[in-house]
Design an enzyme around this catalytic site. Structure first.
Site, PDB file in Angstrom:
ATOM      1  CE  LYS A  24       1.512  -9.269   2.087  1.00 63.83           C
ATOM      2  NZ  LYS A  24       2.297  -9.473   0.837  1.00 63.83           N
ATOM      3  CB  THR A  78       5.891  -8.345  -0.321  1.00 66.10           C
ATOM      4  OG1 THR A  78       6.652  -7.334  -0.968  1.00 66.10           O
ATOM      5  CG2 THR A  78       6.339  -8.392   1.132  1.00 66.10           C
ATOM      6  CD  GLU A 111      -2.283 -11.683  -7.241  1.00 68.76           C
ATOM      7  OE1 GLU A 111      -1.975 -11.552  -8.433  1.00 68.76           O
ATOM      8  OE2 GLU A 111      -2.216 -10.773  -6.410  1.00 68.76           O
ATOM      9  CG  ASN A 137      -0.317  -9.920 -11.440  1.00 71.35           C
ATOM     10  OD1 ASN A 137       0.002  -9.173 -10.530  1.00 71.35           O
ATOM     11  ND2 ASN A 137      -0.587 -11.191 -11.259  1.00 71.35           N
ATOM     12  CB  THR A 155      -1.671   3.860 -12.707  1.00 68.04           C
ATOM     13  OG1 THR A 155      -1.758   3.970 -14.112  1.00 68.04           O
ATOM     14  CG2 THR A 155      -0.661   2.843 -12.322  1.00 68.04           C
TER      15      THR A 155
END
Lengths: 396, 396
Positions: free
Chosen positions: A172, A183, A269, A391, A396
């Site tokens: 991934k 990650t 991305e 990003n 949140t």
């Protein structure tokens, strides 16, 4: 799409258990026989709980049978509870698979700092194990994805020591992963019979020219994992740390790792171009690597590629600040085959040639230091407004 | 706007000579008496010709009389010809000023890799020298600007050793400078009487907490220069390397350097917010610095600030990958006074508090490692689409 198969004696599955809204979020890779297992983990000192768990399991030098991976939650910065959760996931999977609890590795990827929602995960386990199949590799690859735009699978078949060997890996995306840290997860399975020492050595060598030679945004994740499992089911003459068999194994491991690493960069991305940075003529291998990483890591270089602007001054300056030995009067800067700077002066170029640079999807930047014989390559991608947007504006 | 004055015995000027289309592009700072001079230059191994020249002049330990600075061309990667041009500029200025040719330092900033256009520069010299004035500091500050949006001048007056001392500095923007590399230039003049050794020591200490504690895009320029000249005209008791007089001098040098450094960050291309990153509770000063630089240098952190998203996982991960000693269970992450992570778990926060974070123009990120007593701060700015645009779509 090319159909990928698992090596002999491996089964895989990927299901939706409810950690994510709709997409698959839980994967399992399982071997009928115990596997020699080698792994590389993030060097970030802030490590997710499953990384700490796996490191301790692998220090025991036991052979592994399975790895369970969830997406949707990284189980990182989750304290004592996070570690208890990781252990519990491994034990529950082991029980369901009827193997030892020290034989199951655990991985997680997703948001940092949120407690794992254990209920959906544990509830999904029987279904996951039931779904295990020799044809399950695509599902498993899907279950580990976060914002990846496409599934990443690579496989090779080759002959070694009198047998046909299969090697299949899934990965991934690393870098620019919305909404949290970048990650990289990678799991490679093979039916080769190979010693633990040889497998470890091969993984290090292959990672050096693949996973450790890509950079997307320079951030190192808390969960990065690259794992290779070998169950010996191919029945080949056992591969040890030297000789022809090892060389063939390594060559194939490099090919699979390299293909997966390239897919990760392509899927960066917001990326629109893949940049291959090569530094040659360096005095030492370390110098070559430092200089290549500095060019690939420069935000100004990435911007130049995005804007299709062959701004060689930025490349020269990156090399100069990399820490590598460099003499600016010997340095040569080449972009997409066109030399822009050589022998201490800007090269004479036709306008047509200059305008051809950085126009394709795959672009090349080469810096020849003309000081020695060492070389290194790093793959990266450009940066775009889309990256900034993805990003930044995550509420949140 | 505050009116800045030069210290006693200094004159300055800034004119348009024709290297740029319209704006001022040539500045001169001149002292009636020889100056103790200390300087710090880029550590980039690719250095512009004037940097190499100045380093060799200063190694001779001679006292300096003047510095001439052009904008519009960096005179970098220009080979033998570039070095000859830099020498010629210094000599021509010395002749016009009637001082020794080893007493004039030379700086350049602008595009890399283009030969200097010497004709307009040399032709402008008489006009430049004629324009020298005790009130010329603003013009000199304008003449060194590239894409800076505002003029950067800072000054302080203080008493030391029985005299009134003036210290005045000018700077130009570092980082995100369109269209080429990020260059920071800074020139500080003072009429203090100070030994060469004390001046050198003070500049290093002041730069450590100012110019070396800011980061905009992580690229190190080929031309970076920070220079301080002291001509002793104030008639104070001579400052040596220790004692109260030195402490006062250093405090003021830190204030001037700090203000100029902050202006550079505020003026970062496309920046909308100034981010103060503080790391405290580190085991060593080096750890504090590494961790602060890692947070300030993270693209993901910059994006989070732009999006006003208190994404503490990115901060923790940056600290973890910085190389500093860190224990994730001791780490505390604070943004704009609100603690988000402490004692190994996400802190309980009210929604109002969370929504207040990163809303202002000046924001703060603090990581307390809770492992020792060392602290470091780094100033940086966010990144925006404007930065990407400015640095991408520049057609050569």
């Amino acid at each position: 799409m090319k159909k990928h198969v698992l090596p002999k004696g491996f089964l895989a599955a990927g299901i939706h258990c409810g950690l994510k809204k709709k997409r698959k979020d839980l994967s399992l890779i399982y071997s009928l026989k115990p596997c020699e297992t080698a792994a590389l983990f993030t060097r970030n000192k802030v490590k997710a709980a499953p990384v700490v768990l796996d490191q301790s399991l692998l220090r025991g030098k036991g052979r592994m049978r399975a790895v369970i991976v969830n997406s949707g939650n990284a189980n990182c910065m989750t304290g004592v509870r996070g570690m208890a959760d990781a252990v519990r996931i491994g034990k529950a999977a082991a029980k369901e698979l009827k193997v030892g609890s020290g034989e199951v590795l655990v991985s997680s990827t997703g948001v940092i700092g949120r407690p794992m929602r254990m209920q959906p995960l544990l509830k999904g386990l029987p279904k996951l194990v039931k779904a295990l199949s020799p044809a399950g590799i695509a599902d498993a690859a899907d279950g580990i994805m976060t914002t990846d735009r496409f599934r990443k699978v690579s496989s090779r078949k080759f002959k070694s020591g009198g047998a046909d060997i299969t090697m299949t890996g899934i990965a991934k995306g690393a870098g620019m992963i919305h909404p949290d840290m970048a990650t990289m997860l990678c799991y490679i399975m093979t039916d080769a019979d190979i010693s633990a020492a040889a497998l470890k050595k091969a993984l290090s060598a292959a990672a050096g020219v693949s996973f450790n030679s890509i950079t997307v945004d320079g951030d190192m994740s808390t969960n990065d994992t690259a794992l290779v499992m070998a169950n010996g089911e191919a029945g080949n003459r056992k591969i040890s740390r030297a000789g022809r068999d090892y060389a063939v194994f390594l060559e194939n491991l490099k090919a699979v790792s390299g293909e997966l690493a390239r897919m990760i960069v392509v899927d960066g991305e917001g990326a629109s171009k893949v940049i291959e940075v090569t530094v040659r003529g360096a005095r030492t291998a370390s110098d070559a690597r430092k200089a290549a990483k500095a060019i690939a890591g420069s935000l100004l270089v990435k911007c130049a590629v995005l804007g299709e602007d062959p701004n060689w001054g930025r490349i020269a300056s990156s090399v100069g600040s990399s820490g590598a030995s460099v003499d600016q009067d010997k340095l040569e800067v080449i972009m997409d085959g066109v030399t822009f700077f050589k022998n201490g002066a800007e090269a004479k170029m036709s306008g047509t040639k200059v305008r051809s640079v950085f126009k394709g999807r795959d672009v090349n930047i080469t810096a020849d230091l003309h000081m020695g014989r060492c070389e290194a390559s790093v793959l990266t991608c450009d940066i775009s407004n889309k990256y900034i947007k993805l990003n930044s504006y995550y509420t949140t």
